[in-house]
Scaffold this motif. Structure first.
Motif, short mmCIF file in Angstrom:
data_model
loop_
_atom_site.label_atom_id
_atom_site.label_comp_id
_atom_site.label_asym_id
_atom_site.label_seq_id
_atom_site.Cartn_x
_atom_site.Cartn_y
_atom_site.Cartn_z
N ASN A 146 -11.28 -98.26 -91.60
CA ASN A 146 -12.14 -98.99 -92.54
C ASN A 146 -12.92 -100.12 -91.87
N MET A 164 -7.42 -99.73 -102.32
CA MET A 164 -6.62 -98.52 -102.48
C MET A 164 -6.08 -98.51 -103.91
N ASN A 165 -6.46 -97.51 -104.67
CA ASN A 165 -6.09 -97.40 -106.09
C ASN A 165 -6.61 -98.56 -106.92
N ALA A 183 -6.78 -101.65 -98.73
CA ALA A 183 -6.36 -100.58 -97.84
C ALA A 183 -6.14 -101.10 -96.43
N ASP A 184 -5.43 -100.32 -95.64
CA ASP A 184 -5.17 -100.68 -94.25
C ASP A 184 -6.49 -100.84 -93.49
#
Length: 523
Positions: free
Chosen positions: A48, A131-132, A137-138
């Motif tokens: 990302n 994320m969701n 997110a990572d």
């Protein structure tokens, strides 16, 4: 002659600059900059937004652009005293999106954008990757940075300005004792009981500026340093010039007396000591060995450097080629169309017609059957491992020298002045020695400096086949790994050798034949 050499040297330097400019243009403008990540495992594991910022940081490291993150900007303000550490900590974290920034953060973000946009930078903000919809997110943390491509002219000026550096007593900070340079007749490295002159600096980057030892060329200096460019993958973090000239192989240990008086069996080379700020305070090992922050040392190793291996093999092969090719070329010319000429012509045609890789592997197989080493071993002391690479390098040189010497001599033998000499009563032996050989040798002599100097760069195919740890494979390895620093540095090295070899060749033929003069006279 002097005027000619100065002009030739200036033109050569201009040519070198043009070559480097072309290579830099190809690397930084025509090649896709993403190629540098082809074999970067760290890049492939990034995700990302972290992957994007890693790419920009690497592009800056490789010289493509200037890159400044928002965090770096705030740190710079803190270092200048414009904001305190508490303020920096409170505004360094930006929101997931721009509208989520606090009022104070928005103020500093606006300052950051205004400041760098005024300097021609492009501002880039990456919103958080969720994320969701609930968790970042990572590698998806929000990012804010500014970047600007570095113009070719700026890059070239920076490269050439740093090409040669001269050590100075004002190079480092926070030194122990007074800045200055001292001279000693008894080098402390040898315990002070051996006559060995040395010049030692304090405040300089290198501790030893000039010293003597038992290794060729016996007198060494660190006053002037050549910087061809830093490697980023071939030999990470090391300058190209040092990569080519550093010893290889296993560590060579000896009894070392450190500045504190401690004696150990070590491979440390104290003559290479350079300054590392506050290093003495951070390591008990350093504290036991050193009395100041000159703690960064290289190690002594058992084998030659890359250039050393290439030069030894190339020079011996060249000497062997001249010793064999010159008498054979002369015999072929004097006995034109006879048996010796036909055999020599077959050999020349064979070397020209057959790909070099084929006959190199052929002689490798024959040598292997005869019990000769077919690959290099850095730990081996056997000189036999040099035999096959030398033969493989000498073969094409012999053919080339035979071909051209034969041609030059036959051209001279058919010249009008030779016919005139015969009619004047000179014997064939006198004509050959005084006229034909001397004139035919001029082009051959001109190429001798180039032959010697080009031995420094090595032979790509030969070194790969015999696994020679030489300089020949350095450029191809750098191209394969997109190591821009090494590509530019090796190109500059090759270009300088070409210019020097041409000038030395001109000087040499003027010595061999006094009729050749490079000076111009007004008529």
């Amino acid at each position: 002659m002097t005027k000619y050499l100065v002009k030739r040297l200036l033109r050569g330097l201009v040519s070198v600059v043009i070559v480097v400019a072309i290579v830099m243009t190809m690397i930084y403008s025509l090649m896709d900059r993403n190629l540098i990540f082809a074999k970067d495992n760290t890049y492939s594991h990034q995700k990302n937004n972290s992957k994007v910022t890693y790419a920009y940081a690497k592009w800056e490291e490789y010289g493509y652009l200037d890159y400044v993150s928002y965090a770096d900007y705030l740190q710079a303000l803190t270092n200048k005293g414009e904001i305190d550490e508490e303020t920096r900590s409170s505004v360094v974290g930006i929101g997931r999106t721009a509208d989520k920034d606090s009022d104070t953060v928005k103020e500093y973000v606006a300052q950051f954008k205004d400041y760098y946009e005024s300097k021609g930078y492009t501002i880039k903000r990456l919103d958080a990757v969720m994320m969701n919809g609930k968790k970042i997110a990572d590698g998806g943390q929000p990012q804010l940075f500014a970047y600007k491509d570095v113009p070719l002219w700026t890059r070239m000026c920076s490269y050439f300005s740093k090409l040669i550096t001269i050590d100075s007593v004002n190079n480092v900070e926070n030194i122990v004792g007074e800045r200055g340079i001292s001279f000693t007749l008894h080098d402390p490295v040898y315990g002070g009981d051996k006559f060995s002159p040395a010049i030692i600096g304090n405040g300089t980057t290198h501790k030893y500026l000039l010293y003597f030892d038992n290794k060729f060329p016996f007198v060494h200096q660190n006053i002037i340093t050549i910087n061809l460019g830093t490697s980023y993958s071939v030999n990470e973090g090391v300058d190209v010039f040092k990569t080519m000239n550093s010893a290889q192989g296993s560590y060579t240990k000896s009894l070392i007396t450190y500045p504190t008086g401690l004696q150990e069996n070590s491979a440390d080379d104290l003559h290479t000591a350079t300054y590392v700020k506050n290093s003495l305070k951070t390591s008990l090992v350093y504290e036991a060995r050193y009395t100041d922050d000159y703690t960064n040392v290289d190690t002594t190793k058992s084998a030659l450097s890359k250039v050393g291996f290439s030069f030894v093999i190339g020079l011996i092969a060249s000497i062997l080629a001249y010793l064999i090719a010159i008498p054979l070329g002369i015999m072929m010319a004097r006995k034109k169309d006879k048996l010796i000429d036909k055999i020599g012509t077959i050999y020349i045609v064979f070397i020209i017609a057959v790909p070099s890789l084929a006959y190199i592997f052929l002689f490798k197989a024959i040598g292997g059957k005869a019990g000769l080493p077919t690959t290099f071993d850095l730990e081996s002391t056997s000189k036999l491992m040099y035999v096959l690479p030398i033969i493989s390098l000498a073969l094409p040189q012999i053919a080339n020298l035979m071909k051209w010497l034969r041609r030059y001599m036959i051209d001279q033998m058919n010249s009008d002045y030779v016919k005139f000499a015969r009619s004047g009563g000179l014997t064939e032996g006198e004509i050959f020695k005084k006229h034909i050989l001397k004139n035919a040798a001029i082009p051959i002599v001109h190429d001798i400096p180039a032959t010697v100097l080009y031995a420094l760069v090595g032979a790509i195919i030969t070194e790969r086949v015999y696994v020679v740890p030489g300089a020949g494979n350095l450029l191809t390895e750098a191209i394969g790994k997109y190591d821009n620093g090494v590509i530019v540095g090796v190109t500059l090295f090759y270009a300088v050798l070409s210019v020097v070899s041409i000038i030395l060749g001109d000087i040499l033929i003027s010595i061999v034949d006094p009729r050749i003069s490079f000076s111009s006279k007004d008529r």
